[in-house]
Scaffold this active site. Structure first.
Site, PDB file in Angstrom:
ATOM      1  CG  HIS A  85      -1.072   7.016  -1.512  1.00 21.34           C
ATOM      2  ND1 HIS A  85      -2.298   7.178  -2.128  1.00 21.34           N
ATOM      3  CD2 HIS A  85      -1.302   6.272  -0.411  1.00 21.34           C
ATOM      4  CE1 HIS A  85      -3.231   6.569  -1.416  1.00 21.34           C
ATOM      5  NE2 HIS A  85      -2.651   6.009  -0.368  1.00 21.34           N
TER       6      HIS A  85
ATOM      7  CG  HIS B 173      -7.499   4.220   0.684  1.00 26.87           C
ATOM      8  ND1 HIS B 173      -7.027   3.839  -0.540  1.00 26.87           N
ATOM      9  CD2 HIS B 173      -6.492   4.897   1.298  1.00 26.87           C
ATOM     10  CE1 HIS B 173      -5.775   4.259  -0.665  1.00 26.87           C
ATOM     11  NE2 HIS B 173      -5.418   4.903   0.431  1.00 26.87           N
TER      12      HIS B 173
ATOM     13  CD  GLU C   6      -6.635   6.405   5.971  1.00 27.38           C
ATOM     14  OE1 GLU C   6      -7.016   6.448   4.791  1.00 27.38           O
ATOM     15  OE2 GLU C   6      -5.525   6.822   6.357  1.00 27.38           O
TER      16      GLU C   6
ATOM     17  CG  HIS D  93      -1.944   1.099   1.163  1.00 26.96           C
ATOM     18  ND1 HIS D  93      -3.296   0.851   1.008  1.00 26.96           N
ATOM     19  CD2 HIS D  93      -1.822   2.445   1.203  1.00 26.96           C
ATOM     20  CE1 HIS D  93      -3.945   2.002   0.960  1.00 26.96           C
ATOM     21  NE2 HIS D  93      -3.079   2.993   1.090  1.00 26.96           N
TER      22      HIS D  93
ATOM     23  CG  ASP E 144      -0.864   5.034   3.521  1.00 28.01           C
ATOM     24  OD1 ASP E 144      -1.152   5.259   2.332  1.00 28.01           O
ATOM     25  OD2 ASP E 144      -1.642   5.280   4.462  1.00 28.01           O
TER      26      ASP E 144
ATOM     27  CD  GLN F 247      -7.059  11.074  -1.617  1.00 28.04           C
ATOM     28  OE1 GLN F 247      -5.904  10.695  -1.693  1.00 28.04           O
ATOM     29  NE2 GLN F 247      -7.822  10.854  -0.545  1.00 28.04           N
TER      30      GLN F 247
END
Ligand SMILES: [Zn+2]
Length: 450
Positions: free
Chosen positions: A75, A226, A229, A73, A325, A168
């Site tokens: 970005h 996701h 969270e 995971h 992440d 997102q």
């Protein structure tokens, strides 16, 4: 060897000569093991192997040889952007999302590619050779998608980069997100992403999970959302994700990332939930560094740790991985592609201090993540791709304790990175002239040697 940032290597690279690694310790505790790599694959694994003529030799000197680290995971479109256009003052997830929204219009494809390539250099030096990165599709231009597809092509000789189409700003909340997500998949992004807890209502969150799972089933793709969270114990999208995975027969192809609300859920409800997640074959990914810093921000004391219930998920038979992440971005101001740092934080937050639990934390950044990505030929067995990392440690738990040096990193039977051992020269009367921080062989507790 490693590609430079501005001159990508011309794939395919020519065939490497045979390579023999001698005297390695393996993560399962076997010692004195030799591994022979021919044509990029392990062709023999065992004691005292013969070296064919022209073989390159590496003496592992009893250090731990592991399959490479895998990050389930990440970005990569936001990495190394910390401070642009400003830092996250509240430290919350939501301000991070706002900040990323401010930064997006200022990005160029070239800048995104440059930062991602720099990150991949760090990754290789840390023995991290496979990364699943989410890429934001809430942008009409799909700038980040184009940039990361280019990065994926350039780093392919040394890093497996798997991309997730990530809405997102919300699949249903952001105008055009579903259409953009489909376009991203058409362009070659291979995993379907989502963010149900960021949709306007719980109902829309659940609807987004249904739509995305159906889209993945239709196209034969994997899913990684996701999911929950949040510190809100009523955020239960993991239940819906498990339901649709089961209904659509997506077993083993779906991942729930973060799942932090589970930390705050009622124990009775969790006792019903975990078997459903296991039955649906849904993988879980915790992101310890990010979860411990972003969650609980609205709490007074006691302040929640926020990370999902890792030991309980494992005990229920769920495959759990750890992700990095973020590194130097609107959500996290630290990091350096070090999956041992991730494992160490996961170990602490989940209190996984027994020897067996420490080994599970090592698995969570290696084999478990490889299963999540569906990596082919991962491991140290005969026939596996000759990818590996030699660590200055004698066991997985020592590797975590020391965030051990990556003495040597192999990709396809070729050395792609080397690092000097960590030692200090001492100037103390009556004490040794040198120290590293490893324990001597045989000093480990019973069972540590496997
Ligand atoms: Zn994330």
């Amino acid at each position: 060897m490693l590609g430079t940032r501005r001159a990508p290597p011309k794939a395919p690279m020519d065939r490497p000569p045979p390579l023999l690694i001698r005297h390695a310790t393996l993560p399962d505790g076997r010692r004195g093991v030799d591994l022979l790599a021919i044509d990029g694959r392990f062709s023999a694994v065992g004691p005292a192997l013969a070296a064919p003529v022209g073989t390159e030799l590496i003496d592992a000197q009893g250090w731990l040889l592991s399959p490479p680290f895998v990050d389930a995971h990440f970005h990569m479109d936001s990495t190394l952007s910390h401070g642009l256009p400003r830092v996250n003052a509240s430290g919350t997830l939501l301000e991070g999302i706002r900040l990323w929204g401010e930064l997006k219009p200022l990005l160029t494809e070239e800048v995104l590619i440059d930062r991602a390539l720099q990150y991949c250099d760090w990754a290789v030096a840390r023995g991290l050779l496979a990364i699943r990165s989410h890429v934001d599709v809430c942008d009409e231009r799909l700038l980040a998608v184009r940039a990361l597809l280019e990065v994926k092509r350039r780093v392919a000789p040394y890093v497996d980069l798997q991309l997730v189409a990530f809405p997102q700003d919300g699949l249903l909340r952001a105008p055009g997100a579903l259409a953009n997500l489909r376009r991203a998949l058409d362009m070659g992004v291979e995993v379907v992403g989502g963010i149900p807890h960021f949709e306007r209502t719980m109902a829309e969150g659940a609807e987004s999970v249904r739509l995305l799972c159906e889209l993945a089933a239709e196209r034969g793709l994997r899913v990684d959302m996701h999911c929950d969270e949040s510190d809100d114990p009523h955020s239960r999208h993991i239940e819906t994700l498990a339901f649709h995975s089961q209904r659509l027969g997506l077993h083993g192809r779906v991942t729930g990332s973060h799942l932090t609300s589970m930390h705050s859920m009622d124990d009775y409800y969790v006792s019903k939930l975990l078997p459903l997640v296991a039955e649906a074959g849904v993988h879980a990914v915790a992101n310890p560094l990010i979860n411990i810093t972003l969650q609980g921000r609205h709490d007074g004391y006691p302040k929640r740790r926020g990370m999902t219930r890792v030991p309980e998920l494992l005990a229920a038979g769920v495959n759990v991985g750890f992700g990095h992440d973020c590194v130097l971005d609107p959500w996290y101001a630290l990091g350096s592609a070090d999956m041992l740092e991730v494992a160490a934080m996961g170990l602490h937050v989940a209190q996984m201090t027994s020897l067996a639990a420490q080994r599970q934390c090592f698995d969570a950044v290696t084999v478990n993540n490889a299963r999540i990505l569906g990596l082919d030929g991962y491991g140290l067995d005969v026939g596996c791709r000759a990818d590996a990392v030699l660590l200055q440690a004698r066991s997985p738990e020592e590797a975590i304790r020391l965030r051990a040096q990556r003495l040597c990193v192999l990709r396809g039977g070729r050395v792609v990175s080397r690092m000097a051992p960590a030692t200090a020269e001492l100037a103390l009367p009556g004490r040794p002239a040198r120290v590293d921080f490893t324990r001597q062989p045989g000093a480990a507790p019973q069972g540590a040697g496997g």
